[in-house]
Design a protein around this motif. Structure first.
Motif, PDB file in Angstrom:
ATOM      1  N   HIS A 149      10.129   4.635   2.332  1.00 44.64           N
ATOM      2  CA  HIS A 149      11.440   5.148   2.752  1.00 44.64           C
ATOM      3  C   HIS A 149      12.519   4.767   1.738  1.00 44.64           C
ATOM      4  N   LEU A 150      12.467   3.539   1.236  1.00 43.66           N
ATOM      5  CA  LEU A 150      13.452   3.089   0.250  1.00 43.66           C
ATOM      6  C   LEU A 150      13.316   3.838  -1.061  1.00 43.66           C
TER       7      LEU A 150
ATOM      8  N   VAL B  17      20.637  16.010  -1.105  1.00 39.85           N
ATOM      9  CA  VAL B  17      20.285  14.601  -1.210  1.00 39.85           C
ATOM     10  C   VAL B  17      18.767  14.484  -1.244  1.00 39.85           C
ATOM     11  N   ALA B  18      18.286  13.445  -1.885  1.00 44.99           N
ATOM     12  CA  ALA B  18      16.828  13.308  -2.067  1.00 44.99           C
ATOM     13  C   ALA B  18      16.084  13.369  -0.749  1.00 44.99           C
ATOM     14  N   GLN B  19      14.930  14.022  -0.805  1.00 40.56           N
ATOM     15  CA  GLN B  19      14.057  14.162   0.363  1.00 40.56           C
ATOM     16  C   GLN B  19      12.835  13.271   0.162  1.00 40.56           C
ATOM     17  N   THR B  20      12.159  12.966   1.264  1.00 41.03           N
ATOM     18  CA  THR B  20      10.917  12.201   1.159  1.00 41.03           C
ATOM     19  C   THR B  20       9.791  13.119   0.744  1.00 41.03           C
ATOM     20  N   ALA B  21       8.646  12.531   0.468  1.00 38.85           N
ATOM     21  CA  ALA B  21       7.493  13.337   0.054  1.00 38.85           C
ATOM     22  C   ALA B  21       7.041  14.288   1.156  1.00 38.85           C
ATOM     23  N   MET B  22       7.468  14.043   2.397  1.00 35.03           N
ATOM     24  CA  MET B  22       7.078  14.929   3.489  1.00 35.03           C
ATOM     25  C   MET B  22       7.674  16.313   3.343  1.00 35.03           C
ATOM     26  N   ASP B  23       8.756  16.446   2.520  1.00 38.49           N
ATOM     27  CA  ASP B  23       9.361  17.754   2.305  1.00 38.49           C
ATOM     28  C   ASP B  23       8.379  18.737   1.705  1.00 38.49           C
ATOM     29  N   TRP B  24       7.366  18.209   1.056  1.00 40.19           N
ATOM     30  CA  TRP B  24       6.450  19.080   0.333  1.00 40.19           C
ATOM     31  C   TRP B  24       5.352  19.619   1.232  1.00 40.19           C
ATOM     32  N   GLY B  25       5.404  19.244   2.507  1.00 40.20           N
ATOM     33  CA  GLY B  25       4.496  19.864   3.463  1.00 40.20           C
ATOM     34  C   GLY B  25       3.198  19.102   3.611  1.00 40.20           C
ATOM     35  N   PRO B  26       2.649  19.104   4.810  1.00 38.05           N
ATOM     36  CA  PRO B  26       1.398  18.365   5.041  1.00 38.05           C
ATOM     37  C   PRO B  26       0.245  18.870   4.204  1.00 38.05           C
ATOM     38  N   GLU B  27       0.254  20.179   3.865  1.00 34.87           N
ATOM     39  CA  GLU B  27      -0.863  20.699   3.081  1.00 34.87           C
ATOM     40  C   GLU B  27      -0.882  20.088   1.690  1.00 34.87           C
ATOM     41  N   ALA B  28       0.286  19.748   1.148  1.00 34.93           N
ATOM     42  CA  ALA B  28       0.345  19.109  -0.165  1.00 34.93           C
ATOM     43  C   ALA B  28      -0.114  17.655  -0.086  1.00 34.93           C
ATOM     44  N   LEU B  29       0.345  16.973   0.971  1.00 30.08           N
ATOM     45  CA  LEU B  29      -0.007  15.565   1.093  1.00 30.08           C
ATOM     46  C   LEU B  29      -1.502  15.365   1.336  1.00 30.08           C
TER      47      LEU B  29
ATOM     48  N   GLU C 282       0.825  -1.210   0.000  1.00 28.80           N
ATOM     49  CA  GLU C 282       0.000   0.000   0.000  1.00 28.80           C
ATOM     50  C   GLU C 282       0.864   1.268   0.000  1.00 28.80           C
ATOM     51  N   VAL C 283       1.959   1.207  -0.746  1.00 27.91           N
ATOM     52  CA  VAL C 283       2.893   2.330  -0.752  1.00 27.91           C
ATOM     53  C   VAL C 283       2.391   3.502  -1.589  1.00 27.91           C
ATOM     54  N   GLY C 284       1.511   3.219  -2.543  1.00 32.50           N
ATOM     55  CA  GLY C 284       1.005   4.294  -3.387  1.00 32.50           C
ATOM     56  C   GLY C 284       2.082   4.861  -4.300  1.00 32.50           C
ATOM     57  N   THR C 285       1.934   6.129  -4.666  1.00 35.66           N
ATOM     58  CA  THR C 285       2.882   6.750  -5.609  1.00 35.66           C
ATOM     59  C   THR C 285       3.432   8.082  -5.098  1.00 35.66           C
ATOM     60  N   ILE C 286       3.139   8.413  -3.832  1.00 35.78           N
ATOM     61  CA  ILE C 286       3.585   9.706  -3.307  1.00 35.78           C
ATOM     62  C   ILE C 286       5.102   9.823  -3.310  1.00 35.78           C
ATOM     63  N   PHE C 287       5.800   8.695  -3.215  1.00 29.82           N
ATOM     64  CA  PHE C 287       7.255   8.743  -3.205  1.00 29.82           C
ATOM     65  C   PHE C 287       7.817   9.390  -4.473  1.00 29.82           C
ATOM     66  N   ALA C 288       7.052   9.348  -5.561  1.00 32.77           N
ATOM     67  CA  ALA C 288       7.518   9.901  -6.837  1.00 32.77           C
ATOM     68  C   ALA C 288       7.012  11.325  -7.075  1.00 32.77           C
ATOM     69  N   LEU C 289       6.315  11.916  -6.112  1.00 29.38           N
ATOM     70  CA  LEU C 289       5.726  13.243  -6.314  1.00 29.38           C
ATOM     71  C   LEU C 289       6.784  14.291  -6.636  1.00 29.38           C
ATOM     72  N   SER C 290       7.830  14.378  -5.828  1.00 30.54           N
ATOM     73  CA  SER C 290       8.850  15.408  -6.065  1.00 30.54           C
ATOM     74  C   SER C 290       9.646  15.133  -7.331  1.00 30.54           C
ATOM     75  N   TRP C 291       9.762  13.872  -7.717  1.00 29.43           N
ATOM     76  CA  TRP C 291      10.445  13.553  -8.983  1.00 29.43           C
ATOM     77  C   TRP C 291       9.687  14.193 -10.140  1.00 29.43           C
ATOM     78  N   LEU C 292       8.384  13.992 -10.108  1.00 30.42           N
ATOM     79  CA  LEU C 292       7.534  14.387 -11.227  1.00 30.42           C
ATOM     80  C   LEU C 292       7.425  15.902 -11.364  1.00 30.42           C
ATOM     81  N   ILE C 293       7.089  16.591 -10.289  1.00 28.81           N
ATOM     82  CA  ILE C 293       6.762  18.014 -10.392  1.00 28.81           C
ATOM     83  C   ILE C 293       7.981  18.924 -10.471  1.00 28.81           C
ATOM     84  N   THR C 294       9.174  18.380 -10.192  1.00 29.98           N
ATOM     85  CA  THR C 294      10.405  19.176 -10.345  1.00 29.98           C
ATOM     86  C   THR C 294      11.283  18.667 -11.478  1.00 29.98           C
ATOM     87  N   TRP C 295      10.781  17.691 -12.222  1.00 30.93           N
ATOM     88  CA  TRP C 295      11.592  17.035 -13.246  1.00 30.93           C
ATOM     89  C   TRP C 295      12.906  16.551 -12.636  1.00 30.93           C
TER      90      TRP C 295
END
Length: 414
Positions: A277-278, A398-410, A211-224
């Motif tokens: 996390h991975l 170094v790469a950050q987790t999706a939490m870097d984008w703030g709770p309002e984004a998540l 149930e990992v979903g796709t949030i881990f790739a959010l910052s990859w996508l929106i910042t290229w």
């Protein structure tokens, strides 16, 4: 993953009319430089060759070539660039505070060793650039990570060209990320799992169970990927590829990265937190040329039109996808810079002759101011380009987790 590995991997690519790319042998650096130069002076400009060069091994090779080719890939006339933003661009702008906050936190996106005073100038330019683009099209909504795209462009092409490129990208490739909600962004992320299912069912099922979903790739996508790569040369290489490709190519690259790490993923405990996390931390030693080739192979085998038939992808219509074909066709009729320069001069001469019919200082002053501004602008561009060339590659965070984008984004993703 086996189906992906079976396809023969070559170094070069050829862009087709639908935005896909076909492989061809690498032609060597000198021949590639010659082909790019010839493509730029052809009339009309040979966009297909430029796209092929941007996608093939090594990309566009140098920042000097990027400054010439990137505008052509986006159908930008280098002799009709927007003026630098005025002081009023910051007045009463609803996103001003958030933009300033994000830009101030972007210190690690600049070259290591850059003087604080130089970085401060570029950061002020970033703020004005972002606000200017948003002001031009009120329908666009700022998102956290947009500044990562802006800084990548600014470090390569300078202020005025960055405004033009960011404006075009915001209305096409990045358009789905700039809606008032993140529904369209989630729609694009939803392409990831169907791609994985087509290539590696076992990996796909493992991630579904976790149930990992796709949030881990959010910052990859929106910042290229600009936010998560520490080596600026890798960021520029990916921008070469994305600028020459379909707007969904970043999500195909995300799929190849996950597939490349399939053994790591499958060895991880089948738990959402552990898998997230991975995956949210991209290794900095990935074989990017190989992954770029595999991403294009995936796009050819499983194009968006095929994946969109899945139920999860049907409810929304992507503006980036729906406008891409018309955008791509519009790039095929560009004149070379030498012709554009001649036409611009001719137009300027015609304007001057008309102005001379009017008497006195009223006609003379605007022309004088334009000449002075043009000289100043050339000096600014030379300074920025020289800075980029001398300082070399930047070392980024170094790469950050999706939490870097703030709770309002998540929160908007659920």
């Amino acid at each position: 993953m086996n189906r992906l590995k079976k396809k023969k991997q070559n170094a070069g690519v050829e862009v087709n009319g639908n935005g896909s790319v076909t492989r061809e042998p690498d032609c060597g650096r000198k021949q590639k430089l010659a082909e790019i130069h010839q493509a730029l002076i052809n009339d009309p400009v040979d966009i297909e060759t430029l796209r092929r060069a941007a996608g093939s091994k090594g990309g566009l090779l140098t920042d000097e070539l990027r400054r010439k080719v990137w505008p052509k890939l986006l159908n930008i006339n280098v002799y009709e660039l927007p003026h630098k933003p005025g002081r009023d661009v910051r007045e009463n702008h609803k996103d001003f505070n958030q933009v300033v906050l994000d830009v101030r936190r972007s210190m690690k996106r600049f070259p290591k060793g850059m003087r604080a005073s130089e970085r401060a100038v570029l950061q002020e330019q970033m703020i004005d650039i972002i606000l200017e683009v948003l002001k031009r099209t009120p329908q666009l909504h700022y998102y956290q990570g947009y500044h990562d795209v802006a800084v990548t462009l600014l470090l390569v092409v300078g202020e005025r060209m960055t405004i033009a490129m960011l404006d075009t990208l915001s209305n096409h490739h990045l358009r789905d990320f700039m809606d008032p909600t993140m529904d369209s962004t989630k729609h694009i992320l939803n392409y990831l799992m169907p791609i994985l299912e087509q290539v590696d069912t076992e990996l796909h099922d493992f991630m579904i169970r976790a149930e990992v979903g796709t949030i881990f790739a959010l910052s990859w996508l929106i910042t290229w990927y600009g936010h998560v790569l520490s080596d600026f040369k890798h960021t520029m290489r990916l921008y070469d590829f994305f600028l020459a490709s379909h707007p969904l190519m970043p999500i195909y690259l995300a799929a190849t990265i996950v597939l490349h790490r399939e053994k790591e993923v499958k060895k991880t405990e089948c738990d959402m937190a552990m898998v997230h996390h991975l995956l949210s931390r991209i290794p900095q030693d990935l074989p990017y040329e190989l992954l770029i080739g595999q991403a294009q192979d995936l796009f050819d085998q499983y194009p968006p039109s095929l994946l969109a038939k899945r139920a999860a992808l049907q409810p929304r219509k992507s503006l980036s996808i729906s406008t891409f074909q018309a955008f791509q066709l519009a790039t095929l009729h560009q004149r070379p810079d030498s012709v554009l320069k001649r036409l611009t001069k001719a137009q300027g001469s015609s304007t001057s002759r008309q102005a001379s019919r009017y008497s006195g200082l009223e006609a003379a002053l605007p022309q004088e101011r334009g000449q002075l501004w043009g000289k100043g602008n050339r000096m600014v561009k030379m300074a920025v380009w020289g800075l980029s060339a001398t300082l070399g590659a930047a070392v980024f965070a170094v790469a950050q987790t999706a939490m870097d984008w703030g709770p309002e984004a998540l929160l908007q993703l659920f």
